[in-house]
Design a protein around this motif. Structure first.
Motif, PDB file in Angstrom:
ATOM      1  N   ASP A 213       0.828  -1.207   0.000  1.00  0.00           N
ATOM      2  CA  ASP A 213       0.000   0.000   0.000  1.00  0.00           C
ATOM      3  C   ASP A 213       0.861   1.256   0.000  1.00  0.00           C
ATOM      4  OD1 ASP A 213      -2.476  -1.311  -0.026  1.00  0.00           O
ATOM      5  OD2 ASP A 213      -2.396  -1.606   2.142  1.00  0.00           O
ATOM      6  N   VAL A 214       1.927   1.232   0.783  1.00  0.00           N
ATOM      7  CA  VAL A 214       2.835   2.380   0.833  1.00  0.00           C
ATOM      8  C   VAL A 214       3.493   2.585  -0.523  1.00  0.00           C
ATOM      9  CG1 VAL A 214       4.937   3.290   1.868  1.00  0.00           C
ATOM     10  CG2 VAL A 214       3.242   2.164   3.311  1.00  0.00           C
ATOM     11  N   GLU A 215       3.935   1.503  -1.145  1.00  0.00           N
ATOM     12  CA  GLU A 215       4.570   1.602  -2.460  1.00  0.00           C
ATOM     13  C   GLU A 215       3.585   2.143  -3.493  1.00  0.00           C
ATOM     14  OE1 GLU A 215       6.664  -1.306  -5.794  1.00  0.00           O
ATOM     15  OE2 GLU A 215       6.711  -1.853  -3.674  1.00  0.00           O
ATOM     16  N   ALA A 216       2.341   1.687  -3.455  1.00  0.00           N
ATOM     17  CA  ALA A 216       1.335   2.179  -4.394  1.00  0.00           C
ATOM     18  C   ALA A 216       1.100   3.670  -4.211  1.00  0.00           C
ATOM     19  CB  ALA A 216       0.023   1.418  -4.202  1.00  0.00           C
ATOM     20  N   GLU A 217       1.093   4.123  -2.972  1.00  0.00           N
ATOM     21  CA  GLU A 217       0.900   5.546  -2.704  1.00  0.00           C
ATOM     22  C   GLU A 217       2.070   6.371  -3.249  1.00  0.00           C
ATOM     23  OE1 GLU A 217      -1.252   8.738  -0.481  1.00  0.00           O
ATOM     24  OE2 GLU A 217      -1.588   7.107  -1.888  1.00  0.00           O
ATOM     25  N   ILE A 218       3.273   5.860  -3.094  1.00  0.00           N
ATOM     26  CA  ILE A 218       4.450   6.554  -3.621  1.00  0.00           C
ATOM     27  C   ILE A 218       4.336   6.734  -5.133  1.00  0.00           C
ATOM     28  CG2 ILE A 218       6.925   6.295  -4.066  1.00  0.00           C
ATOM     29  CD1 ILE A 218       7.175   5.039  -1.282  1.00  0.00           C
ATOM     30  N   PHE A 219       3.918   5.699  -5.830  1.00  0.00           N
ATOM     31  CA  PHE A 219       3.795   5.791  -7.280  1.00  0.00           C
ATOM     32  C   PHE A 219       2.615   6.662  -7.684  1.00  0.00           C
ATOM     33  CE2 PHE A 219       6.776   2.325  -7.177  1.00  0.00           C
ATOM     34  CZ  PHE A 219       7.514   2.493  -8.345  1.00  0.00           C
ATOM     35  N   ASP A 220       1.522   6.620  -6.937  1.00  0.00           N
ATOM     36  CA  ASP A 220       0.369   7.472  -7.237  1.00  0.00           C
ATOM     37  C   ASP A 220       0.733   8.943  -7.159  1.00  0.00           C
ATOM     38  OD1 ASP A 220      -1.284   5.395  -7.740  1.00  0.00           O
ATOM     39  OD2 ASP A 220      -2.387   5.481  -5.846  1.00  0.00           O
ATOM     40  N   LEU A 221       1.652   9.282  -6.276  1.00  0.00           N
ATOM     41  CA  LEU A 221       2.071  10.672  -6.112  1.00  0.00           C
ATOM     42  C   LEU A 221       3.206  11.057  -7.058  1.00  0.00           C
ATOM     43  CD1 LEU A 221       1.944  11.005  -2.212  1.00  0.00           C
ATOM     44  CD2 LEU A 221       0.363  11.994  -3.880  1.00  0.00           C
ATOM     45  N   GLY A 222       3.584  10.142  -7.941  1.00  0.00           N
ATOM     46  CA  GLY A 222       4.634  10.460  -8.909  1.00  0.00           C
ATOM     47  C   GLY A 222       6.028  10.471  -8.323  1.00  0.00           C
ATOM     48  N   LEU A 223       6.232   9.732  -7.225  1.00  0.00           N
ATOM     49  CA  LEU A 223       7.529   9.720  -6.555  1.00  0.00           C
ATOM     50  C   LEU A 223       8.218   8.352  -6.655  1.00  0.00           C
ATOM     51  CD1 LEU A 223       6.444  11.660  -3.334  1.00  0.00           C
ATOM     52  CD2 LEU A 223       7.652  12.577  -5.320  1.00  0.00           C
ATOM     53  N   GLY A 224       7.744   7.543  -7.587  1.00  0.00           N
ATOM     54  CA  GLY A 224       8.296   6.206  -7.729  1.00  0.00           C
ATOM     55  C   GLY A 224       9.762   6.188  -8.101  1.00  0.00           C
ATOM     56  N   TYR A 225      10.212   7.218  -8.830  1.00  0.00           N
ATOM     57  CA  TYR A 225      11.623   7.252  -9.233  1.00  0.00           C
ATOM     58  C   TYR A 225      12.532   7.340  -8.010  1.00  0.00           C
ATOM     59  CZ  TYR A 225      11.457  12.285  -8.288  1.00  0.00           C
ATOM     60  OH  TYR A 225      11.324  13.503  -7.686  1.00  0.00           O
ATOM     61  N   LEU A 226      12.099   8.071  -6.972  1.00  0.00           N
ATOM     62  CA  LEU A 226      12.883   8.155  -5.743  1.00  0.00           C
ATOM     63  C   LEU A 226      12.927   6.803  -5.045  1.00  0.00           C
ATOM     64  CD1 LEU A 226      11.636  11.520  -4.177  1.00  0.00           C
ATOM     65  CD2 LEU A 226      13.893  11.082  -5.159  1.00  0.00           C
ATOM     66  N   TYR A 227      11.776   6.172  -4.991  1.00  0.00           N
ATOM     67  CA  TYR A 227      11.650   4.904  -4.278  1.00  0.00           C
ATOM     68  C   TYR A 227      12.533   3.839  -4.906  1.00  0.00           C
ATOM     69  CZ  TYR A 227       9.338   0.773  -2.303  1.00  0.00           C
ATOM     70  OH  TYR A 227       9.070  -0.417  -1.673  1.00  0.00           O
ATOM     71  N   HIS A 228      12.476   3.691  -6.219  1.00  0.00           N
ATOM     72  CA  HIS A 228      13.233   2.634  -6.876  1.00  0.00           C
ATOM     73  C   HIS A 228      14.733   2.925  -6.898  1.00  0.00           C
ATOM     74  CE1 HIS A 228      10.931  -0.710  -8.206  1.00  0.00           C
ATOM     75  NE2 HIS A 228       9.976   0.043  -8.720  1.00  0.00           N
ATOM     76  N   ARG A 229      15.074   4.190  -6.985  1.00  0.00           N
ATOM     77  CA  ARG A 229      16.492   4.523  -7.109  1.00  0.00           C
ATOM     78  C   ARG A 229      17.225   4.454  -5.782  1.00  0.00           C
ATOM     79  NH1 ARG A 229      18.978   9.796 -10.300  1.00  0.00           N
ATOM     80  NH2 ARG A 229      21.177   9.209 -10.104  1.00  0.00           N
ATOM     81  N   TYR A 230      16.525   4.806  -4.679  1.00  0.00           N
ATOM     82  CA  TYR A 230      17.233   4.966  -3.407  1.00  0.00           C
ATOM     83  C   TYR A 230      16.762   4.037  -2.300  1.00  0.00           C
ATOM     84  CZ  TYR A 230      18.732   9.160  -5.822  1.00  0.00           C
ATOM     85  OH  TYR A 230      19.252  10.028  -6.751  1.00  0.00           O
ATOM     86  N   THR A 231      15.931   3.049  -2.624  1.00  0.00           N
ATOM     87  CA  THR A 231      15.517   2.074  -1.622  1.00  0.00           C
ATOM     88  C   THR A 231      16.131   0.720  -1.945  1.00  0.00           C
ATOM     89  OG1 THR A 231      13.384   3.195  -1.358  1.00  0.00           O
ATOM     90  CG2 THR A 231      13.548   0.966  -0.485  1.00  0.00           C
ATOM     91  N   PRO A 232      16.896   0.153  -1.027  1.00  0.00           N
ATOM     92  CA  PRO A 232      17.466  -1.178  -1.285  1.00  0.00           C
ATOM     93  C   PRO A 232      16.360  -2.195  -1.533  1.00  0.00           C
ATOM     94  CG  PRO A 232      18.470  -0.175   0.663  1.00  0.00           C
ATOM     95  CD  PRO A 232      17.288   0.686   0.280  1.00  0.00           C
ATOM     96  N   PRO A 233      16.561  -3.125  -2.463  1.00  0.00           N
ATOM     97  CA  PRO A 233      15.521  -4.118  -2.782  1.00  0.00           C
ATOM     98  C   PRO A 233      15.013  -4.876  -1.561  1.00  0.00           C
ATOM     99  CG  PRO A 233      17.281  -4.203  -4.398  1.00  0.00           C
ATOM    100  CD  PRO A 233      17.740  -3.265  -3.324  1.00  0.00           C
ATOM    101  N   ARG A 234      15.878  -5.130  -0.577  1.00  0.00           N
ATOM    102  CA  ARG A 234      15.457  -5.899   0.602  1.00  0.00           C
ATOM    103  C   ARG A 234      14.451  -5.140   1.463  1.00  0.00           C
ATOM    104  NH1 ARG A 234      20.481  -3.851   1.763  1.00  0.00           N
ATOM    105  NH2 ARG A 234      20.646  -2.517   3.634  1.00  0.00           N
ATOM    106  N   ASP A 235      14.401  -3.784   1.303  1.00  0.00           N
ATOM    107  CA  ASP A 235      13.500  -2.976   2.113  1.00  0.00           C
ATOM    108  C   ASP A 235      12.180  -2.717   1.428  1.00  0.00           C
ATOM    109  OD1 ASP A 235      15.354  -2.846   4.121  1.00  0.00           O
ATOM    110  OD2 ASP A 235      16.195  -0.915   3.476  1.00  0.00           O
ATOM    111  N   ARG A 236      11.979  -3.212   0.212  1.00  0.00           N
ATOM    112  CA  ARG A 236      10.739  -2.964  -0.528  1.00  0.00           C
ATOM    113  C   ARG A 236       9.685  -4.015  -0.159  1.00  0.00           C
ATOM    114  NH1 ARG A 236      13.549  -1.961  -6.425  1.00  0.00           N
ATOM    115  NH2 ARG A 236      14.925  -0.293  -5.756  1.00  0.00           N
TER     116      ARG A 236
END
Length: 236
Positions: A213-236
Motif C-alpha cells: 500500500d505504501v509503495e502504491a501511494e508513492i507511485f500514485d504521487l509520482g515519486l516512484g523514481y525516488l523509491y526505486h532509485r534509493y531504496t534497497p531491494p530488501r526494504d521494498r
C-alpha cells in the motif's frame, strides 16, 4: 522498511480520532491536524474556487467543521486519508456554491471524486515533500555530526554542479569540510534516508499499512523514481 517498523508510526486516522476524543491529548492532536494540513488545504481551495473572498469563506467553514468535531466520523477502513480529505473539500466547495446560488461549477471538475484531480495531487505531493524535508532537518538536528539535510539541500540547489564544487560550497556555507568522496557517500545516504522518511510520512495517511500500500501511494504521487532509485531491494 519492515512491517514492524511501519506499524509503530501513528496514522492520521488515529490523530483525527484523538483530536475529537475527551481528555488532555485532544488539543495536542487537533493542533497537529491543523498544522499538518493548513497550507495544503489553503492552496487547494484557492486553486479550485479562484476567488479569494469565496475561498476564505470555504476555508473558514472547513476549519470550523474540524474544530467543532464535524469530521470526527472519518472512517479509516475506507483507505487513504488524502482521499477522505479531498472528498470533504469537494463537498464543501460544491455546497458553498449551491447555497449561495452562484454560477455552477464546471461539469465534472468537482462532482466526481472517483476521477483524478491533478490540482489536489500536486498540492498534496508538495505538502508531503515539505513534511519529509522537515523530518530530515529534525533528524540532522538530533543526530550528532549528521549533515544529511545540508548535503541534500545543496545538491538540490545546485543540480548541475560537480561533486567537487558542491563539497567546496558546503565548506564555505557550514564550515563542514568533506572530501568529494565523503560528500558523495553522504549524499547517497541522505537520499536513502529521505526515502525512508517519505515512507514514514505516507504511512500516516493510508490504511492499511502494508508495504504494498505504501509503495502504491508513492507511485500514485509520482515519486516512484525516488523509491526505486534509493531504496534497497530488501526494504521494498
Amino acid at each position: 522498511m519492515s512491517e514492524e517498523r511501519l506499524t509503530q508510526i501513528p496514522t492520521n486516522w488515529t490523530t483525527i480520532s484523538s483530536a475529537h476524543a475527551p481528555g488532555p491529548e485532544s488539543q495536542k492532536a487537533m493542533n497537529e491536524l491543523v498544522g499538518r494540513y493548513h497550507d495544503a488545504v489553503t492552496r487547494y481551495i484557492h486553486l479550485k474556487v479562484r476567488d479569494d473572498h469565496l475561498a476564505d469563506e470555504v476555508l473558514q467553514e472547513f476549519w470550523t467543521k474540524l474544530l467543532t468535531g464535524k469530521l470526527a466520523g472519518a472512517d479509516r477502513t475506507k483507505g487513504r486519508f488524502r482521499d477522505y480529505l479531498r472528498t470533504v473539500l469537494h463537498r464543501l466547495i460544491i455546497d458553498h456554491f449551491r447555497n449561495r446560488k452562484l454560477q455552477p461549477l464546471p461539469p465534472g471538475e468537482l462532482l466526481d471524486t472517483s476521477q483524478p484531480d491533478e490540482d489536489f495531487d500536486r498540492v498534496w505531493r508538495d505538502a508531503v515533500l515539505s513534511r519529509v524535508w522537515s523530518r530530515l532537518e529534525t533528524f540532522q538536528a538530533s543526530t550528532p555530526k549528521n549533515r544529511y539535510a545540508s548535503v541534500l539541500q545543496i545538491r538540490r540547489d545546485y543540480p548541475t554542479a560537480s561533486i567537487d564544487e558542491i563539497a567546496d560550497h558546503l565548506a564555505r556555507v557550514t564550515g563542514v569540510v568533506m572530501t568529494p568522496e565523503a560528500f558523495r557517500k553522504n549524499l547517497q545516504r541522505a537520499r536513502a534516508k529521505f526515502v525512508e522518511l517519505l515512507i514514514q510520512e505516507l504511512k500516516d495517511t493510508i490504511h492499511s499499512s502494508s508495504n504494498e500500500d505504501v509503495e502504491a501511494e508513492i507511485f500514485d504521487l509520482g515519486l516512484g523514481y525516488l523509491y526505486h532509485r534509493y531504496t534497497p531491494p530488501r526494504d521494498r
